[in-house]
Design an enzyme around this catalytic site. Structure first.
Site, PDB file in Angstrom:
ATOM      1  N   TYR A  92      20.196 -94.064  15.121  1.00 58.83           N
ATOM      2  CA  TYR A  92      20.346 -94.496  16.513  1.00 58.83           C
ATOM      3  C   TYR A  92      21.737 -94.189  17.050  1.00 58.83           C
ATOM      4  O   TYR A  92      21.881 -93.538  18.095  1.00 58.83           O
ATOM      5  CB  TYR A  92      20.062 -95.992  16.632  1.00 58.83           C
ATOM      6  CG  TYR A  92      20.175 -96.506  18.051  1.00 58.83           C
ATOM      7  CD1 TYR A  92      19.196 -96.197  18.994  1.00 58.83           C
ATOM      8  CD2 TYR A  92      21.256 -97.286  18.458  1.00 58.83           C
ATOM      9  CE1 TYR A  92      19.292 -96.654  20.304  1.00 58.83           C
ATOM     10  CE2 TYR A  92      21.358 -97.757  19.763  1.00 58.83           C
ATOM     11  CZ  TYR A  92      20.377 -97.430  20.674  1.00 58.83           C
ATOM     12  OH  TYR A  92      20.485 -97.874  21.972  1.00 58.83           O
TER      13      TYR A  92
ATOM     14  N   LYS B 227      22.639 -91.324  19.869  1.00 57.98           N
ATOM     15  CA  LYS B 227      23.154 -91.759  21.161  1.00 57.98           C
ATOM     16  C   LYS B 227      24.524 -91.141  21.455  1.00 57.98           C
ATOM     17  O   LYS B 227      24.880 -90.919  22.611  1.00 57.98           O
ATOM     18  CB  LYS B 227      23.237 -93.289  21.202  1.00 57.98           C
ATOM     19  CG  LYS B 227      21.889 -93.960  21.446  1.00 57.98           C
ATOM     20  CD  LYS B 227      21.371 -93.640  22.841  1.00 57.98           C
ATOM     21  CE  LYS B 227      20.109 -94.383  23.176  1.00 57.98           C
ATOM     22  NZ  LYS B 227      19.625 -94.111  24.553  1.00 57.98           N
TER      23      LYS B 227
END
Length: 304
Positions: free
Chosen positions: A196, A200
């Site tokens: 994640y 990102k």
């Protein structure tokens, strides 16, 4: 962003005042968007994406396109938009789209072009995959591939196919808005991870690149905003237990922040290409304009 203080929820307090819910300065009900204002929200079937869609409806959008993989959720959000919409004859269109399939992203862009032949004002991208396996050696390879496909490659595909629609509207808002995350800056702590956080980070860098490519010459406004720590379906299911008590921010906060940006056009163009947070006080943020521009703040950098 080295000079900021990090709160318990993992987000830096760049402004002294932080908000966890919609407040008067960004309340979409206090805004009236131009006649014919059009928005496409990808990842709109629930949570933050639904909050973005209803925020634009409250502010007077004339056309809202809702896209995502869960059409049943999209239909529910469509009804919510119609209930709170400021424009009586507002149109809401529902389109299915899987960001991991390039042909589907191209297809939804083509459908949007038919629905909005004069161009699009705002593209708001909320879709993302949240995974929080802490250690690289414990992370399943398929998680890395899937998370990267959605969070980074999906953002690239949406930019590739939708930016021409944004640039094509005469006197449009020309706003490409991405729901990012302050987790993109994390390398330690309970939610730091390779899938994640790193995907990102790549997404944020892509936003900075898109700004540099298009903003000066063509007037595209590119924003990447942390939505706050929201108790979404994904975050509740995937976050470590130690982090869940901090999931206290409103799902509508990010949408209201996006409306605030869209309604101000060139007045906030100096924020384009930077990492922002919907929790920051916009009045204080505006007061720091000269400082942010002079020091080129709120961007990824290598410190030597």
């Amino acid at each position: 962003m080295a000079d900021t203080d990090w709160g318990s929820g993992g987000a830096p307090s760049f402004t002294k005042i932080l908000f966890s819910d919609v407040y008067p300065a960004i309340d979409p009900s206090n805004t009236t968007l131009p006649t014919g204002f059009s928005v496409c929200v990808i990842g709109a079937s629930r949570g933050i994406g639904a909050g973005i869609a209803t925020s634009y409806a409250k502010a007077g959008a004339s056309l809202i396109i809702l896209a995502g993989r869960r059409t049943s959720g999209l239909e529910d959000v469509s009804q919510q938009c119609k209930q709170v919409g400021k424009v009586k004859d507002m149109q809401v269109q529902v389109v299915r789209c899987d960001l991991t399939i390039p042909s589907e992203v191209e297809s939804i862009a083509n459908q949007t072009r038919k629905i909005c032949p004069g161009g699009l004002d705002v593209l708001a991208l909320n879709s993302g995959v949240t995974e929080f396996v802490a250690k690289i050696i414990d992370t399943p390879t398929e998680q890395i591939l899937n998370t990267t496909a959605v969070n980074y490659v999906g953002t690239f595909l949406v930019a590739k196919h939708f930016v021409p629609l944004l640039l094509g509207k005469d006197k449009g808002a020309k706003m490409f808005a991405v729901v990012g995350s302050m987790a993109s800056l994390l390398v330690r702590g309970p939610i730091a991870n390779a899938q994640y956080c790193v995907s990102k980070t790549a997404q944020l860098r892509l936003v900075e690149l898109l700004h540099e490519e298009c903003h000066v010459a063509q007037g595209l406004h590119v924003f990447c905003a942390h939505p706050g720590a929201v108790a979404s379906e994904q975050s509740i299911a995937k976050s470590p237990e130690v982090f869940k008590p901090f999931l206290t921010d409103s799902a509508e906060l990010c949408g209201s922040f996006f409306v605030w940006l869209a309604a101000r056009g060139e007045d906030v163009s100096w924020l384009s290409g930077r990492l922002l947070s919907a929790t920051w006080d916009v009045i204080e943020l505006a007061r720091r304009k000269d400082e942010i521009i002079a020091n080129d703040m709120l961007k990824l950098k290598l410190v030597l």
